[in-house]
Design an enzyme around this catalytic site. Sequence first.
Site, mmCIF file in Angstrom:
data_model
loop_
_atom_site.group_PDB
_atom_site.id
_atom_site.type_symbol
_atom_site.label_atom_id
_atom_site.label_comp_id
_atom_site.label_asym_id
_atom_site.label_seq_id
_atom_site.Cartn_x
_atom_site.Cartn_y
_atom_site.Cartn_z
ATOM 1 N N VAL A 132 9.326 -2.473 -21.650
ATOM 2 C CA VAL A 132 9.894 -2.346 -20.296
ATOM 3 C C VAL A 132 10.886 -1.187 -20.218
ATOM 4 O O VAL A 132 11.831 -1.116 -20.999
ATOM 5 C CB VAL A 132 10.622 -3.650 -19.867
ATOM 6 C CG1 VAL A 132 11.130 -3.524 -18.433
ATOM 7 C CG2 VAL A 132 9.715 -4.857 -19.988
ATOM 8 N N ILE A 136 15.439 2.516 -21.936
ATOM 9 C CA ILE A 136 16.582 1.701 -21.466
ATOM 10 C C ILE A 136 16.605 0.375 -22.241
ATOM 11 O O ILE A 136 15.602 -0.340 -22.260
ATOM 12 C CB ILE A 136 16.475 1.380 -19.951
ATOM 13 C CG1 ILE A 136 16.368 2.673 -19.136
ATOM 14 C CG2 ILE A 136 17.645 0.540 -19.485
ATOM 15 C CD1 ILE A 136 16.179 2.434 -17.638
ATOM 16 N N GLY A 187 2.966 13.121 -21.676
ATOM 17 C CA GLY A 187 2.868 11.863 -22.431
ATOM 18 C C GLY A 187 3.476 10.685 -21.704
ATOM 19 O O GLY A 187 3.738 9.638 -22.302
ATOM 20 N N GLU A 190 -0.185 6.338 -18.769
ATOM 21 C CA GLU A 190 -0.995 5.479 -19.635
ATOM 22 C C GLU A 190 -2.326 6.156 -19.944
ATOM 23 O O GLU A 190 -2.752 7.057 -19.204
ATOM 24 C CB GLU A 190 -1.287 4.154 -18.913
ATOM 25 C CG GLU A 190 -0.063 3.303 -18.657
ATOM 26 C CD GLU A 190 0.662 2.945 -19.943
ATOM 27 O OE1 GLU A 190 0.069 2.318 -20.821
ATOM 28 O OE2 GLU A 190 1.839 3.307 -20.063
ATOM 29 N N LYS A 205 5.418 -4.997 -16.516
ATOM 30 C CA LYS A 205 6.824 -4.960 -16.954
ATOM 31 C C LYS A 205 7.640 -6.036 -16.227
ATOM 32 O O LYS A 205 8.498 -6.696 -16.835
ATOM 33 C CB LYS A 205 7.407 -3.570 -16.694
ATOM 34 C CG LYS A 205 6.796 -2.509 -17.609
ATOM 35 C CD LYS A 205 7.102 -1.102 -17.132
ATOM 36 C CE LYS A 205 6.568 -0.067 -18.112
ATOM 37 N NZ LYS A 205 6.570 1.299 -17.567
ATOM 38 N N GLY A 302 7.817 8.407 -22.370
ATOM 39 C CA GLY A 302 7.860 9.586 -23.235
ATOM 40 C C GLY A 302 8.077 9.221 -24.687
ATOM 41 O O GLY A 302 8.454 8.100 -25.025
HETATM 42 N N1 LIG Z 1 3.600 6.852 -23.397
HETATM 43 C C1 LIG Z 1 4.704 6.186 -23.084
HETATM 44 O O1 LIG Z 1 5.683 6.774 -22.595
HETATM 45 C C2 LIG Z 1 4.792 4.730 -23.323
HETATM 46 C C3 LIG Z 1 3.728 3.982 -23.760
HETATM 47 N N2 LIG Z 1 3.862 2.634 -23.997
HETATM 48 C C4 LIG Z 1 2.742 1.856 -24.517
HETATM 49 O O2 LIG Z 1 2.544 2.215 -25.882
HETATM 50 C C5 LIG Z 1 1.159 2.139 -26.224
HETATM 51 C C6 LIG Z 1 0.700 3.503 -26.742
HETATM 52 O O3 LIG Z 1 0.877 4.451 -25.711
HETATM 53 P P1 LIG Z 1 0.651 6.012 -25.989
HETATM 54 O O4 LIG Z 1 1.172 6.371 -27.324
HETATM 55 O O5 LIG Z 1 1.163 6.704 -24.786
HETATM 56 O O6 LIG Z 1 -0.943 6.076 -26.004
HETATM 57 P P2 LIG Z 1 -1.861 7.231 -26.617
HETATM 58 O O7 LIG Z 1 -3.120 7.166 -25.849
HETATM 59 O O8 LIG Z 1 -1.106 8.517 -26.668
HETATM 60 O O9 LIG Z 1 -2.105 6.761 -28.119
HETATM 61 C C7 LIG Z 1 -2.786 5.596 -28.422
HETATM 62 C C8 LIG Z 1 -3.036 5.546 -29.926
HETATM 63 O O10 LIG Z 1 -3.634 4.306 -30.225
HETATM 64 C C9 LIG Z 1 -4.831 4.516 -30.976
HETATM 65 N N3 LIG Z 1 -5.773 3.460 -30.575
HETATM 66 C C10 LIG Z 1 -6.156 3.109 -29.338
HETATM 67 N N4 LIG Z 1 -7.000 2.061 -29.377
HETATM 68 C C11 LIG Z 1 -7.147 1.747 -30.685
HETATM 69 C C12 LIG Z 1 -7.889 0.771 -31.396
HETATM 70 N N5 LIG Z 1 -8.667 -0.102 -30.748
HETATM 71 N N6 LIG Z 1 -7.802 0.744 -32.733
HETATM 72 C C13 LIG Z 1 -7.025 1.615 -33.388
HETATM 73 N N7 LIG Z 1 -6.292 2.574 -32.782
HETATM 74 C C14 LIG Z 1 -6.356 2.630 -31.441
HETATM 75 C C15 LIG Z 1 -5.325 5.895 -30.576
HETATM 76 O O11 LIG Z 1 -6.131 6.414 -31.621
HETATM 77 P P3 LIG Z 1 -6.804 7.876 -31.538
HETATM 78 O O12 LIG Z 1 -5.650 8.835 -31.477
HETATM 79 O O13 LIG Z 1 -7.597 7.996 -32.758
HETATM 80 O O14 LIG Z 1 -7.593 7.862 -30.249
HETATM 81 C C16 LIG Z 1 -3.978 6.629 -30.417
HETATM 82 O O15 LIG Z 1 -3.540 7.113 -31.651
HETATM 83 C C17 LIG Z 1 0.421 1.690 -24.955
HETATM 84 O O16 LIG Z 1 0.219 0.314 -25.012
HETATM 85 C C18 LIG Z 1 1.401 2.057 -23.834
HETATM 86 O O17 LIG Z 1 1.262 1.239 -22.722
HETATM 87 C C19 LIG Z 1 5.059 1.999 -23.832
HETATM 88 C C20 LIG Z 1 6.153 2.675 -23.392
HETATM 89 C C21 LIG Z 1 6.101 4.089 -23.052
HETATM 90 N N1 LIG Z 2 3.125 4.931 -18.334
HETATM 91 C C1 LIG Z 2 4.399 4.312 -18.450
HETATM 92 C C2 LIG Z 2 4.956 4.556 -19.802
HETATM 93 C C3 LIG Z 2 6.115 3.725 -20.125
HETATM 94 O O1 LIG Z 2 6.111 2.519 -20.055
HETATM 95 C C4 LIG Z 2 5.347 4.862 -17.390
HETATM 96 O O2 LIG Z 2 5.039 5.916 -16.841
HETATM 97 O O3 LIG Z 2 6.362 4.219 -17.121
#
Ligand SMILES: NC(=O)C1=CN([C@@H]2O[C@H](COP(=O)(O)OP(=O)(O)OC[C@H]3O[C@@H](n4cnc5c(N)ncnc54)[C@H](OP(=O)(O)O)[C@@H]3O)[C@@H](O)[C@H]2O)C=CC1
Ligand SMILES: N[C@@H](CC=O)C(=O)O
Length: 399
Positions: A132, A136, A187, A190, A205, A302
């Site tokens: 969430v 923060i 980044g 989603e 959230k 981010g």
């Molecule tokens: N981006 C943000 O600012 C925020 C994101 N989140 C949450 O964090 C999580 C990750 O987000 P984010 O890093 O942005 O996403 P990305 O798409 O940048 O990265 C996802 C990663 O997960 C891997 N992956 C996805 N599915 C599978 C699977 N089934 N098995 C193994 N590996 C898998 C991908 O592998 P590969 O690289 O090989 O494709 C990749 O490395 C999400 O649930 C998102 O909602 C939460 C807060 C903030």
């Molecule tokens: N996609 C989400 C990432 C953080 O939770 C957002 O933009 O807030």
Amino acid sequence: MKEALHVALLGYGTVGKGVYETIKQHQGRLQKLLGKEVKVVAVLVKNISKHKLSDRSVILTDQYKDIINIQKLDVVIDAIVGIEPAYSFLQQAINRGCHVITANKEMFAHHSKDLHALAKEKGVTVGFEATVAGGIPIIQTLKRLLNANKVQKIEGILNGTSNFILTKMREEKLLFTDALSLAQDLGYAEADPTNDIDGHDAFFKAVILSEVLFGEQPDWGKAVRVGISTIKSEDIAYFQSLGLRFKHVASLQRTNKTVVCTVRPVLVSEAHPLYQVEDVQNAINIEADIVGNISLQGPGAGMFPTASAIIEDIIHIDDKEYGPCFEEESSISESAEQLWIAYGENALLGLPESAEVIKKIADYTWLVKGDSNDNAKFDIRYYQLLGNADSVKAVEKVH
Ligand SMILES: NC(=O)C1=CN([C@@H]2O[C@H](COP(=O)(O)OP(=O)(O)OC[C@H]3O[C@@H](n4cnc5c(N)ncnc54)[C@H](OP(=O)(O)O)[C@@H]3O)[C@@H](O)[C@H]2O)C=CC1
Ligand SMILES: N[C@@H](CC=O)C(=O)O
């Protein structure tokens, strides 16, 4: 020094990389805080050919069995996407006695209760600060600082991507699609950005916050969930000329019957604290009975803000779990009448009978008093107004 804390990282995208780098860069500080080294021992990805790790001793794999079978494993961090296989992975991790930390709000909104129950049974903890409002520390604040208070209402901007898009469309006159692409490049968005722009992400959230605050979820079928994808550039410019800004706001209120949850675009006047919350920033206003009003603001998405939230969870991994802040029956009544802006040539058609038109602001724009629970009759041309209605400018000519 005590034996290292062995950590496995599921996902090596925006969040996973941020966590990996932060653990490396701030190892000294972590060792001082925890009294032991924090060691990433393995990283799980989907497509292994895309990735290379700087430290060759860390296992890089696309097979979860390579992770779950590691002999020394203390913490599993979930930074992957979607409900499955993340939920099953974390269940397996807890079953073998690992603490788990997740950033995956979609999965956690669906399965927080089951994961908490399983973790309690196995004597491990579940960290979910990153689910969430990005960086923060809202979960820690609610769970640890507001135990004495009853939180009556919480309202905030919970999706960084939506706030970023609305800001760029207003300030830089970017097209919706261009602003979204920029949010993806940075980044913030989603993997499937419809979760951001259709309000699902902010709703997940809000569900997680509701569990923390009230010990229960809002009824998913009754909650109002509207995203920003229908907001037009002309509408943003028009309301700016009236001194109003669009914000995508989630609100949670416990009444004596249920938890009322709304997630939708609203219009905010300058007097309201959310007016100044711009770009990828999130903000949360908490109304509590002893302390009064508290506002928290910070980066909502981010790489490093999210990594910061996960690192906070690592540091608190051995802390005892706290229950919901608000277990007893509430005496708070249904939400009070609210102010709305009715907008468009036929805006007044279909207003609920109880709605009262207070003021004509412009040719096709009225200030209306009504009850937000009568949502069936409100469509997207009716926006709730947050802040001081007197500051809404009247314009001479519209369109
Ligand atoms: N981006 C943000 O600012 C925020 C994101 N989140 C949450 O964090 C999580 C990750 O987000 P984010 O890093 O942005 O996403 P990305 O798409 O940048 O990265 C996802 C990663 O997960 C891997 N992956 C996805 N599915 C599978 C699977 N089934 N098995 C193994 N590996 C898998 C991908 O592998 P590969 O690289 O090989 O494709 C990749 O490395 C999400 O649930 C998102 O909602 C939460 C807060 C903030
Ligand atoms: N996609 C989400 C990432 C953080 O939770 C957002 O933009 O807030």
